[in-house]
Motif scaffolding. Structure first.
Motif, PDB file in Angstrom:
ATOM      1  N   THR A   1       0.832  -1.192   0.000  1.00 38.76           N
ATOM      2  CA  THR A   1       0.000   0.000   0.000  1.00 38.76           C
ATOM      3  C   THR A   1       0.869   1.245   0.000  1.00 38.76           C
ATOM      4  N   VAL A   2       0.583   2.153  -0.928  1.00 36.45           N
ATOM      5  CA  VAL A   2       1.310   3.413  -1.005  1.00 36.45           C
ATOM      6  C   VAL A   2       0.593   4.436  -0.158  1.00 36.45           C
ATOM      7  N   HIS A   3       1.335   5.174   0.641  1.00 35.16           N
ATOM      8  CA  HIS A   3       0.730   6.135   1.567  1.00 35.16           C
ATOM      9  C   HIS A   3      -0.004   7.229   0.788  1.00 35.16           C
ATOM     10  N   ASN A   4      -1.235   7.489   1.223  1.00 34.73           N
ATOM     11  CA  ASN A   4      -2.098   8.516   0.622  1.00 34.73           C
ATOM     12  C   ASN A   4      -2.408   8.236  -0.859  1.00 34.73           C
ATOM     13  N   ARG A   5      -2.342   6.991  -1.255  1.00 35.24           N
ATOM     14  CA  ARG A   5      -2.728   6.591  -2.609  1.00 35.24           C
ATOM     15  C   ARG A   5      -3.711   5.426  -2.499  1.00 35.24           C
ATOM     16  N   LEU A   6      -4.897   5.593  -3.087  1.00 31.51           N
ATOM     17  CA  LEU A   6      -5.922   4.560  -3.019  1.00 31.51           C
ATOM     18  C   LEU A   6      -6.503   4.311  -4.406  1.00 31.51           C
ATOM     19  N   LEU A   7      -6.802   3.043  -4.675  1.00 28.77           N
ATOM     20  CA  LEU A   7      -7.555   2.713  -5.873  1.00 28.77           C
ATOM     21  C   LEU A   7      -9.012   3.127  -5.672  1.00 28.77           C
TER      22      LEU A   7
ATOM     23  N   ARG B   1     -16.420   4.605   6.749  1.00 27.20           N
ATOM     24  CA  ARG B   1     -16.377   5.860   7.520  1.00 27.20           C
ATOM     25  C   ARG B   1     -17.758   6.227   8.047  1.00 27.20           C
ATOM     26  N   LYS B   2     -18.813   5.854   7.329  1.00 29.39           N
ATOM     27  CA  LYS B   2     -20.164   6.176   7.785  1.00 29.39           C
ATOM     28  C   LYS B   2     -20.515   5.475   9.099  1.00 29.39           C
ATOM     29  N   GLN B   3     -19.875   4.320   9.350  1.00 33.72           N
ATOM     30  CA  GLN B   3     -20.215   3.514  10.524  1.00 33.72           C
ATOM     31  C   GLN B   3     -19.367   3.854  11.745  1.00 33.72           C
ATOM     32  N   VAL B   4     -18.403   4.764  11.566  1.00 33.87           N
ATOM     33  CA  VAL B   4     -17.511   5.110  12.682  1.00 33.87           C
ATOM     34  C   VAL B   4     -18.290   5.885  13.733  1.00 33.87           C
ATOM     35  N   GLY B   5     -18.025   5.555  15.035  1.00 37.80           N
ATOM     36  CA  GLY B   5     -18.758   6.220  16.113  1.00 37.80           C
ATOM     37  C   GLY B   5     -17.932   7.152  16.960  1.00 37.80           C
ATOM     38  N   SER B   6     -16.626   7.223  16.747  1.00 39.66           N
ATOM     39  CA  SER B   6     -15.797   8.105  17.561  1.00 39.66           C
ATOM     40  C   SER B   6     -14.585   8.548  16.750  1.00 39.66           C
ATOM     41  N   LEU B   7     -13.869   9.526  17.303  1.00 37.32           N
ATOM     42  CA  LEU B   7     -12.682  10.044  16.632  1.00 37.32           C
ATOM     43  C   LEU B   7     -11.573   9.001  16.615  1.00 37.32           C
ATOM     44  N   ASP B   8     -11.452   8.210  17.690  1.00 33.37           N
ATOM     45  CA  ASP B   8     -10.417   7.172  17.730  1.00 33.37           C
ATOM     46  C   ASP B   8     -10.656   6.120  16.639  1.00 33.37           C
ATOM     47  N   GLU B   9     -11.900   5.744  16.450  1.00 33.71           N
ATOM     48  CA  GLU B   9     -12.215   4.784  15.384  1.00 33.71           C
ATOM     49  C   GLU B   9     -11.923   5.384  14.008  1.00 33.71           C
ATOM     50  N   LEU B  10     -12.146   6.676  13.879  1.00 37.18           N
ATOM     51  CA  LEU B  10     -11.851   7.344  12.614  1.00 37.18           C
ATOM     52  C   LEU B  10     -10.351   7.337  12.337  1.00 37.18           C
ATOM     53  N   LYS B  11      -9.536   7.548  13.369  1.00 32.67           N
ATOM     54  CA  LYS B  11      -8.084   7.510  13.215  1.00 32.67           C
ATOM     55  C   LYS B  11      -7.607   6.104  12.848  1.00 32.67           C
ATOM     56  N   ASP B  12      -8.204   5.097  13.503  1.00 33.68           N
ATOM     57  CA  ASP B  12      -7.829   3.719  13.174  1.00 33.68           C
ATOM     58  C   ASP B  12      -8.181   3.375  11.716  1.00 33.68           C
ATOM     59  N   LEU B  13      -9.312   3.867  11.254  1.00 35.45           N
ATOM     60  CA  LEU B  13      -9.721   3.615   9.876  1.00 35.45           C
ATOM     61  C   LEU B  13      -8.724   4.244   8.896  1.00 35.45           C
ATOM     62  N   ALA B  14      -8.312   5.468   9.179  1.00 38.19           N
ATOM     63  CA  ALA B  14      -7.332   6.129   8.317  1.00 38.19           C
ATOM     64  C   ALA B  14      -5.999   5.395   8.338  1.00 38.19           C
ATOM     65  N   LYS B  15      -5.629   4.873   9.473  1.00 40.33           N
ATOM     66  CA  LYS B  15      -4.365   4.149   9.597  1.00 40.33           C
ATOM     67  C   LYS B  15      -4.413   2.841   8.815  1.00 40.33           C
ATOM     68  N   ARG B  16      -5.560   2.155   8.852  1.00 38.30           N
ATOM     69  CA  ARG B  16      -5.683   0.888   8.124  1.00 38.30           C
ATOM     70  C   ARG B  16      -5.579   1.079   6.623  1.00 38.30           C
ATOM     71  N   TYR B  17      -6.059   2.197   6.131  1.00 31.81           N
ATOM     72  CA  TYR B  17      -6.005   2.476   4.695  1.00 31.81           C
ATOM     73  C   TYR B  17      -4.781   3.307   4.328  1.00 31.81           C
ATOM     74  N   SER B  18      -3.862   3.510   5.286  1.00 29.65           N
ATOM     75  CA  SER B  18      -2.607   4.213   5.043  1.00 29.65           C
ATOM     76  C   SER B  18      -2.845   5.589   4.410  1.00 29.65           C
TER      77      SER B  18
ATOM     78  N   ASP C   1      -3.557   9.852   5.608  1.00 35.19           N
ATOM     79  CA  ASP C   1      -3.575  10.832   6.688  1.00 35.19           C
ATOM     80  C   ASP C   1      -5.011  11.197   7.033  1.00 35.19           C
ATOM     81  N   LEU C   2      -5.252  11.395   8.322  1.00 33.81           N
ATOM     82  CA  LEU C   2      -6.603  11.721   8.772  1.00 33.81           C
ATOM     83  C   LEU C   2      -7.072  13.045   8.164  1.00 33.81           C
ATOM     84  N   GLU C   3      -6.159  14.013   8.112  1.00 31.01           N
ATOM     85  CA  GLU C   3      -6.533  15.319   7.561  1.00 31.01           C
ATOM     86  C   GLU C   3      -6.911  15.201   6.082  1.00 31.01           C
ATOM     87  N   LYS C   4      -6.147  14.413   5.329  1.00 33.77           N
ATOM     88  CA  LYS C   4      -6.463  14.230   3.912  1.00 33.77           C
ATOM     89  C   LYS C   4      -7.781  13.499   3.724  1.00 33.77           C
ATOM     90  N   MET C   5      -8.030  12.505   4.550  1.00 28.71           N
ATOM     91  CA  MET C   5      -9.267  11.756   4.430  1.00 28.71           C
ATOM     92  C   MET C   5     -10.474  12.637   4.708  1.00 28.71           C
TER      93      MET C   5
END
Length: 203
Positions: A112-118, A129-146, A148-152
């Motif tokens: 996976t290339v950072h900040n690059r997604l198909l 992202r629609k199912q996320v219930g907190s900011l921590d879960e949102l950060k984990d989601l961004a980390k799993r897809y490699s 940045d949270l700000e870019k996402m």
């Protein structure tokens, strides 16, 4: 065995035989030493192909109608103030080639290339992202897809996966018995995030 006078004289008919009797005219006998082959007659049509350019080909290639049109157009006026268009340089071609090659390598790579997604991965990210219930879960989601949270989150202001408002579903049946379903699409964000319309338009 008898003289010639004892044999009846054989006489031939002096009248011509009718055509239905099967008589065929005898071919002309060619005298010995004469040429057996008939002289070839000149061809009425011109040859279809030629290795050299003949006068006939020159005449066929001329188009009097085209020549008349060109005479009507007259002399071509040349604009001497035209700007020279610079062709694409070798460096520009190489840069475009390298960019395309890099994109293809990233698409084939399992890493996976950072900040690059198909496109398919981006749709999955926005859907989860629609199912996320907190900011921590949102950060984990961004980390799993490699990514940045700000870019996402900046991307999520303008791009989202499709969602359907279930309360807007309308079913109608036409005269031919075909059922038509009409639904309204809606924009869905995580429950703890509420972008205002002004944020989406000015971000």
């Amino acid at each position: 065995m008898g003289g010639n006078t004892s044999k009846p004289a054989r006489t031939l008919s002096k009248t011509a035989k009718p055509t239905w009797s099967g008589a065929r005219p005898m071919p002309n006998v060619v005298e010995e030493g004469a040429a057996h082959a008939r002289p070839s007659l000149p061809s009425r049509t011109s040859p279809r192909a030629s290795e050299t350019k003949t006068d006939f080909i020159d005449q066929e290639s001329k188009d009097p109608q085209l020549a008349a049109y060109l005479n009507q157009l007259g002399q071509v006026s040349v604009d001497h103030h035209m700007k020279t268009v610079r062709p694409t340089t070798v460096n520009q071609v190489n840069r475009a080639f390298q960019t395309r090659l890099q994109s293809e390598e990233e698409a084939r790579s399992s890493r996976t290339v950072h900040n690059r997604l198909l496109a398919s991965s981006l749709v999955d990210l926005l859907e989860q992202r629609k199912q996320v219930g907190s900011l921590d879960e949102l950060k984990d989601l961004a980390k799993r897809y490699s990514i940045d949270l700000e870019k996402m989150e900046n991307l999520a202001r303008f791009v989202n996966s499709h969602s359907i408002d279930q309360n807007s579903t309308q079913r109608t049946i036409s005269e031919d018995g075909a059922e038509r379903v009409k639904m309204t699409a809606e924009w869905v964000d995580p429950s703890f995030i509420s972008w205002s319309s002004s944020d989406k338009s000015t971000a």
